[in-house]
Design an enzyme around this catalytic site. Structure first.
Site, mmCIF file in Angstrom:
data_model
loop_
_atom_site.group_PDB
_atom_site.id
_atom_site.type_symbol
_atom_site.label_atom_id
_atom_site.label_comp_id
_atom_site.label_asym_id
_atom_site.label_seq_id
_atom_site.Cartn_x
_atom_site.Cartn_y
_atom_site.Cartn_z
ATOM 1 N N LYS A 260 24.838 -5.774 17.845
ATOM 2 C CA LYS A 260 24.656 -4.959 19.052
ATOM 3 C C LYS A 260 24.234 -5.849 20.210
ATOM 4 O O LYS A 260 23.282 -6.616 20.108
ATOM 5 C CB LYS A 260 23.606 -3.882 18.799
ATOM 6 C CG LYS A 260 23.241 -3.055 20.028
ATOM 7 C CD LYS A 260 22.078 -2.110 19.731
ATOM 8 C CE LYS A 260 21.530 -1.475 20.993
ATOM 9 N NZ LYS A 260 20.329 -0.641 20.723
ATOM 10 N N ASP B 32 18.658 -2.222 28.511
ATOM 11 C CA ASP B 32 18.798 -0.791 28.212
ATOM 12 C C ASP B 32 17.771 0.007 29.000
ATOM 13 O O ASP B 32 16.593 0.044 28.660
ATOM 14 C CB ASP B 32 18.613 -0.556 26.713
ATOM 15 C CG ASP B 32 18.832 0.907 26.339
ATOM 16 O OD1 ASP B 32 19.419 1.646 27.160
ATOM 17 O OD2 ASP B 32 18.415 1.297 25.238
ATOM 18 N N LYS C 253 14.398 5.751 29.925
ATOM 19 C CA LYS C 253 13.204 5.431 29.158
ATOM 20 C C LYS C 253 11.971 5.464 30.059
ATOM 21 O O LYS C 253 12.060 5.360 31.289
ATOM 22 C CB LYS C 253 13.329 4.014 28.567
ATOM 23 C CG LYS C 253 14.399 3.829 27.511
ATOM 24 C CD LYS C 253 14.438 2.365 27.073
ATOM 25 C CE LYS C 253 15.510 2.111 26.028
ATOM 26 N NZ LYS C 253 15.163 2.701 24.725
ATOM 27 N N ASP D 102 17.449 -6.078 23.708
ATOM 28 C CA ASP D 102 18.291 -5.113 23.012
ATOM 29 C C ASP D 102 19.642 -5.701 22.599
ATOM 30 O O ASP D 102 20.502 -4.991 22.100
ATOM 31 C CB ASP D 102 18.495 -3.862 23.878
ATOM 32 C CG ASP D 102 18.711 -2.612 23.042
ATOM 33 O OD1 ASP D 102 18.363 -2.614 21.847
ATOM 34 O OD2 ASP D 102 19.223 -1.615 23.586
ATOM 35 N N ASP E 217 20.428 7.428 25.746
ATOM 36 C CA ASP E 217 19.608 6.345 25.205
ATOM 37 C C ASP E 217 19.939 6.050 23.743
ATOM 38 O O ASP E 217 19.338 5.162 23.139
ATOM 39 C CB ASP E 217 18.116 6.686 25.350
ATOM 40 C CG ASP E 217 17.220 5.489 25.142
ATOM 41 O OD1 ASP E 217 17.704 4.350 25.311
ATOM 42 O OD2 ASP E 217 16.038 5.674 24.809
ATOM 43 N N GLU F 202 22.721 4.664 22.779
ATOM 44 C CA GLU F 202 23.956 3.997 23.199
ATOM 45 C C GLU F 202 24.453 2.964 22.206
ATOM 46 O O GLU F 202 25.652 2.694 22.132
ATOM 47 C CB GLU F 202 23.754 3.344 24.583
ATOM 48 C CG GLU F 202 23.104 1.972 24.595
ATOM 49 C CD GLU F 202 21.690 1.930 24.021
ATOM 50 O OE1 GLU F 202 21.327 0.899 23.439
ATOM 51 O OE2 GLU F 202 20.957 2.934 24.142
ATOM 52 N N ARG G 143 24.776 2.839 18.985
ATOM 53 C CA ARG G 143 25.706 3.297 17.945
ATOM 54 C C ARG G 143 27.107 3.537 18.508
ATOM 55 O O ARG G 143 28.094 3.450 17.777
ATOM 56 C CB ARG G 143 25.148 4.555 17.279
ATOM 57 C CG ARG G 143 25.003 5.767 18.161
ATOM 58 C CD ARG G 143 24.015 6.782 17.617
ATOM 59 N NE ARG G 143 22.642 6.285 17.717
ATOM 60 C CZ ARG G 143 21.566 6.950 17.258
ATOM 61 N NH1 ARG G 143 21.733 8.114 16.659
ATOM 62 N NH2 ARG G 143 20.371 6.448 17.404
#
Length: 477
Positions: free
Chosen positions: A245, A250, A257, A268, A327, A329, A331
């Site tokens: 990933k 993010d 967030k 991230d 949030d 995202e 996956r």
């Protein structure tokens, strides 16, 4: 990285390090220096648990040579104990101080590897920080340097891969756009014969149907990329696909967030950092296994073009996903790449690493990743590699009855159902894109162990590079 040199012969007058076993006795001593032996024995007799891995006792000798002796605990003398000792030594010596480490006869190769990894990993500093790494050479004295040279080289490559993964994750997001990340790895790959790297830009992503990557990256002024790095040695009989990933920052998107939740989100992309570091390390070690590393790179930002909660996204394999939480995202981008890997690359094994959820930390804490797989042999091999490398993981279930949580009334599946079991459900979502490789896949949810709040053993404050060491161990086996 500073130099570590293997040699034999008598010790000189620079700072000397002796290892101390669980029995509280040195594993090597200088028989020609009776005074030093007596001082070491006296110090150890008054010390509290001097053989504990990572313990360091300092013996100052200002009027004699060597003027300083360090006694480093190695416990039972396994690789983990030597790694802890190496990390402790790295923090106990001065930056410019020449150091020699005396090891006993017939030191095992794994002990030397652990010691060297600990020395290098604990000496890491982010390269934009004002304090640089130590520059003085460390000399390790052994009876037969030639027999341990390969172990030292493996330790060096492993540490270098981990340093790279840490550098990438520590880099501020103001620098680390998807295009910047891809360019760094393309340049690294170009220096290694046998490695190839290609980058898909937004137009090609759209033409090929990578809807998840485009949706997640659509709100950013820095467009998304898909980086593909390939290592294809002639002797390879197995093809491993590594997926990482790569969310370079993010915000949470429209499902924004909190400030506290966002402050570390430059990390991230730690899964992407680990898999590219691992394939570069595999090339350096000339591992005889075909590897493809895939990293979907995107910044999950907020703007008028950001994807919205409730949007339906078409993934690479043509299936549709309803998302009510922008949030969740990671996956979405992973789903595209997993589907692509299965359809186009036909791998023998697929392993993905992702800072996917905070939920796994509730059960497993800060030092342990969650492992998901239907393949007992693969799960056991990854767990063993992680244990040897010093990167812990724990296998969690993939219960089939939880698949109903992914039901959507308007799409093929739902990406972020609000029904608990966050890490498990995220893994189950990914499993839907593995097709006939479902039983040859493992997912590592490694958000918590990707970051250290303070120095801890071989870890340094900040990005840990988690996964690079485990992957190299596993690929080497």
């Amino acid at each position: 990285m500073f130099a570590i040199r293997l040699t034999s012969g008598p010790a000189d007058d620079s700072t000397r390090v002796l290892a101390v076993g669980a029995d509280g006795l040195p594993t090597a001593a200088d028989a020609a220096d009776a005074d030093l032996q007596a001082e070491v024995t006296a110090l150890l007799s008054s010390a509290d648990d001097p053989g504990r891995p990572g313990a360091v006792q300092v013996l100052p000798r200002p009027t004699r040579r060597p003027a300083r002796v360090l006694l480093a605990g190695v416990g039972r003398g396994d690789e983990a104990g030597w790694r802890a000792a190496g990390a402790a030594i790295a923090r106990a010596v001065r930056a410019e101080e020449p150091v020699q480490i005396q090891l006993g006869a017939e030191v095992p190769a794994e002990a030397l590897r652990g010691l060297a990894e600990g020395l290098w990993l604990a000496s890491y500093r982010f390269r934009e920080a004002p304090t640089g790494p130590r520059s003085a050479e460390i000399t390790i004295r052994v009876d037969d340097p030639g027999s341990l040279a390969q172990s030292l080289e493996v330790a060096r490559v492993t540490a270098a891969a981990t340093w790279l993964a840490r550098d990438l994750a520590n880099m501020p997001a103001s620098v680390k756009s998807p295009a910047w990340f891809a360019a760094q790895i393309v340049a690294e790959a170009a220096t290694r014969p046998g490695l190839t790297a290609t980058v898909r830009e937004p137009e090609q992503l759209a033409a090929e149907g990578f809807g998840g990557i485009l949706a997640v990256g659509g709100g950013s002024a820095s467009p998304p990329r898909l980086l593909e790095v390939s290592w294809q040695p002639a002797a390879a009989s197995r093809h491993v696909v590594l997926v990482g990933k790569g969310i370079t920052f993010d915000t949470g998107g429209i499902s924004i967030k909190s400030r506290d939740g966002m402050k570390l989100m430059k990390k991230d992309m730690s899964g992407a950092a680990a898999v590219v570091a691992a394939i570069l390390g595999a090339a350096d070690l000339h591992l005889p296994v075909r590897i493809t590393a895939l990293t979907p790179l995107a910044e999950n930002a907020i703007s008028g073009s950001a994807y919205r909660p409730g949007d339906v996204i078409t993934q690479y394999d043509g299936t549709t996903t309803e998302t009510t939480n922008s949030d969740a995202e990671g996956r979405l981008v992973l789903a595209d790449v997993l589907a692509y890997a299965v359809a186009e690359l036909h791998p023998d094994v697929v392993v993905d690493l992702a800072t996917l959820t905070g939920a796994n930390a509730v059960a497993l804490g800060k030092r342990t990743a969650a492992l998901y797989s239907h393949d007992d042999e693969l799960a056991a091999a990854l767990t063993a590699a992680g244990a040897a490398a010093g990167e812990g993981m724990w296998r969690l279930p993939l219960p089939g009855d939880y698949l109903e949580y992914l039901h959507s009334d308007i799409a093929d599946r739902h990406s972020s159902p609000a029904r608990g079991a966050g890490s498990v459900v995220a893994a189950l979502f990914l499993s839907e894109f593995l097709g006939d490789r479902l039983d040859r896949w493992a997912h590592l949810d490694m958000s918590a162990p990707s970051w250290a709040e303070a120095d801890d053993g071989e870890l340094t404050s900040g990005a840990t590079g988690w996964g690079a060491r485990t992957l190299l161990r596993w690929l080497s086996s």
